[in-house]
Structure formats: C-alpha cells, structure tokens
Scaffold this active site. Structure first.
Site, PDB file in Angstrom:
ATOM      1  N   LYS A  45      18.601  41.411 -26.114  1.00  0.00           N
ATOM      2  CA  LYS A  45      18.837  40.361 -27.132  1.00  0.00           C
ATOM      3  C   LYS A  45      17.782  40.426 -28.239  1.00  0.00           C
ATOM      4  O   LYS A  45      17.756  39.589 -29.127  1.00  0.00           O
ATOM      5  CB  LYS A  45      18.739  38.963 -26.497  1.00  0.00           C
ATOM      6  CG  LYS A  45      19.768  38.652 -25.437  1.00  0.00           C
ATOM      7  CD  LYS A  45      19.701  37.171 -25.071  1.00  0.00           C
ATOM      8  CE  LYS A  45      19.207  36.947 -23.675  1.00  0.00           C
ATOM      9  NZ  LYS A  45      19.009  35.543 -23.321  1.00  0.00           N
ATOM     10  N   LYS A  47      14.627  39.825 -27.703  1.00  0.00           N
ATOM     11  CA  LYS A  47      13.725  38.695 -27.444  1.00  0.00           C
ATOM     12  C   LYS A  47      12.579  39.137 -26.540  1.00  0.00           C
ATOM     13  O   LYS A  47      12.821  39.728 -25.480  1.00  0.00           O
ATOM     14  CB  LYS A  47      14.542  37.604 -26.747  1.00  0.00           C
ATOM     15  CG  LYS A  47      14.023  36.217 -26.902  1.00  0.00           C
ATOM     16  CD  LYS A  47      15.080  35.206 -26.439  1.00  0.00           C
ATOM     17  CE  LYS A  47      14.550  33.805 -26.523  1.00  0.00           C
ATOM     18  NZ  LYS A  47      15.580  32.809 -26.247  1.00  0.00           N
TER      19      LYS A  47
HETATM   20  N1  CTP Z   1      16.568  23.372 -25.354  1.00  0.00           N
HETATM   21  C1  CTP Z   1      16.650  22.000 -25.659  1.00  0.00           C
HETATM   22  N2  CTP Z   1      15.739  21.432 -26.511  1.00  0.00           N
HETATM   23  C2  CTP Z   1      14.760  22.193 -27.060  1.00  0.00           C
HETATM   24  C3  CTP Z   1      14.643  23.571 -26.745  1.00  0.00           C
HETATM   25  C4  CTP Z   1      15.574  24.138 -25.876  1.00  0.00           C
HETATM   26  O1  CTP Z   1      17.552  21.296 -25.177  1.00  0.00           O
HETATM   27  N3  CTP Z   1      13.904  21.604 -27.904  1.00  0.00           N
HETATM   28  C5  CTP Z   1      17.565  23.971 -24.468  1.00  0.00           C
HETATM   29  C6  CTP Z   1      18.375  25.078 -25.141  1.00  0.00           C
HETATM   30  O2  CTP Z   1      19.421  24.514 -25.907  1.00  0.00           O
HETATM   31  C7  CTP Z   1      18.881  25.863 -23.960  1.00  0.00           C
HETATM   32  C8  CTP Z   1      17.736  25.696 -22.921  1.00  0.00           C
HETATM   33  O3  CTP Z   1      16.921  24.611 -23.388  1.00  0.00           O
HETATM   34  O4  CTP Z   1      20.074  25.293 -23.447  1.00  0.00           O
HETATM   35  C9  CTP Z   1      16.907  26.954 -22.792  1.00  0.00           C
HETATM   36  O5  CTP Z   1      16.536  27.318 -24.092  1.00  0.00           O
HETATM   37  P1  CTP Z   1      15.559  28.494 -24.482  1.00  0.00           P
HETATM   38  O6  CTP Z   1      16.246  29.380 -25.462  1.00  0.00           O
HETATM   39  O7  CTP Z   1      14.968  29.104 -23.289  1.00  0.00           O
HETATM   40  O8  CTP Z   1      14.404  27.641 -25.224  1.00  0.00           O
HETATM   41  P2  CTP Z   1      13.961  27.521 -26.725  1.00  0.00           P
HETATM   42  O9  CTP Z   1      12.738  26.666 -26.736  1.00  0.00           O
HETATM   43  O10 CTP Z   1      15.114  27.104 -27.601  1.00  0.00           O
HETATM   44  O11 CTP Z   1      13.543  29.034 -27.027  1.00  0.00           O
HETATM   45  P3  CTP Z   1      13.589  29.874 -28.380  1.00  0.00           P
HETATM   46  O12 CTP Z   1      12.721  29.172 -29.381  1.00  0.00           O
HETATM   47  O13 CTP Z   1      13.050  31.219 -27.970  1.00  0.00           O
HETATM   48  O14 CTP Z   1      15.047  29.922 -28.792  1.00  0.00           O
END
Ligand code: CTP
Length: 153
Positions: A45, A47
């Site tokens: 991805k 990432k």
């Molecule tokens: N999520 C959430 N609220 C946030 C951050 C994440 O509800 N502030 C949710 C995402 O929507 C997802 C889950 O947590 O369903 C896992 O998300 P992940 O991608 O691991 O976390 P992120 O903090 O969004 O990471 P990134 O910034 O790398 O996208």
C-alpha cells in the site's frame, strides 16, 4: 445469538482515535475481532509504519474491548474472514465511507465517524519537527527571536 463485529487497520502509534473507534465498534455486538495489517501488506500500500507488525498486533490484542486480533495480509481476505469468523457487522472509520459496500451481501457494513484532529500520520508529522536538522533550525530561529525581543525590553 451472539453478534460478532469485525474491523481492520494498521494501528501504528496506537492513539485515542483508534481506541474510540474500537470501543464504539465493540458496542455494536458481543465480540470484536480485528485484522491488523502486516508490514508486508503495508508495503504493497506504500505505507511504512514506525511500530513493527508483531508489536502493533500485541497492542491491539491487549486492548480491553478487543476479543481477538489477527494478521491482515491482503485486501482479498475480508470475505473469507467474514465467513470463517461468522461476522455479523463489518465496521470502519468513515474515511473509508462506501469503500467496502461490496461486502453488504455477506454482513451489515457500517462506517463510524472518525475522531477529529488525530491520526498516525499527524503524530509522525509532529515528531518529524524534533529530528536533528529541525532542532538546529529551531535553535537558530529562537536565537533570532530572542535578539528581536531584547530590543523591545
Ligand atoms: N480512525 C478513527 N479516528 C482517527 C483515526 C483513525 O476512527 N482519528 C480509524 C480509521 O478510520 C480506521 C481505524 O481507525 O477505521 C484504523 O485506522 P489507521 O489507518 O490505522 O489509523 P490512522 O490514524 O488513520 O492512520 P494513518 O494516518 O496512517 O491513515
């Protein structure tokens, strides 16, 4: 009959947005199971995480509202996981709105509101400010600012 809820995520630098989402998903049923993206899957991805897969998995496994956590290796495994774990509800944060609607014939699909103002990316960006090069720049800027402030004393 007991109700199983399923979600997936990377959960790098586990934060309160993750916790809020997992707690709210758990309230939708009796059992919450979580697929944690492996490092190899994240590489596909584009990432790169700070925390390695084995540790991210252990952290999620040890969150009180999580009943079971396992490896997410590919996009394709969701349908199989839903069948294997007899999932009733599949849920994700609403940054994924509509993106898993193809699973609707298999179980209920929900997208819950994200917690505002926090994400793994945001934490990584904030930490980047503290790397050596930036600290040097900050010191120089502080030097300039203190010279200016002294002129007004
Ligand atoms: N999520 C959430 N609220 C946030 C951050 C994440 O509800 N502030 C949710 C995402 O929507 C997802 C889950 O947590 O369903 C896992 O998300 P992940 O991608 O691991 O976390 P992120 O903090 O969004 O990471 P990134 O910034 O790398 O996208």
């Amino acid at each position: 009959m007991s109700k199983t809820v399923l979600t997936y995520g990377t959960f790098d630098l586990f934060h309160v947005g993750h916790l809020n989402l997992l707690e709210r998903l758990r309230e939708l049923g009796d059992r919450l199971i979580v697929g944690v993206s492996t490092d190899a899957f994240n590489t596909t991805k584009g990432k790169q995480t700070i925390v390695r897969f084995e540790d991210r998995l252990r952290i999620v496994q040890n969150i009180k509202c999580v009943d079971h956590a396992f490896a997410e290796n590919s996009w394709a495994q969701k349908a199989e996981d839903i069948r294997q774990f007899k999932v009733n509800v599949f849920g994700m944060g609403n940054d994924w709105e509509g993106q898993f609607d193809e699973l609707k014939p298999l179980c209920k699909v929900v997208y819950l509101p994200r917690t505002e103002g926090i994400s793994s990316t945001r934490i990584k960006d904030a930490l980047r400010v503290l790397d050596k090069a930036h600290v040097e720049e900050l010191k120089q800027a502080l030097g300039v600012i203190s010279t200016i402030v002294e002129r007004f004393e």
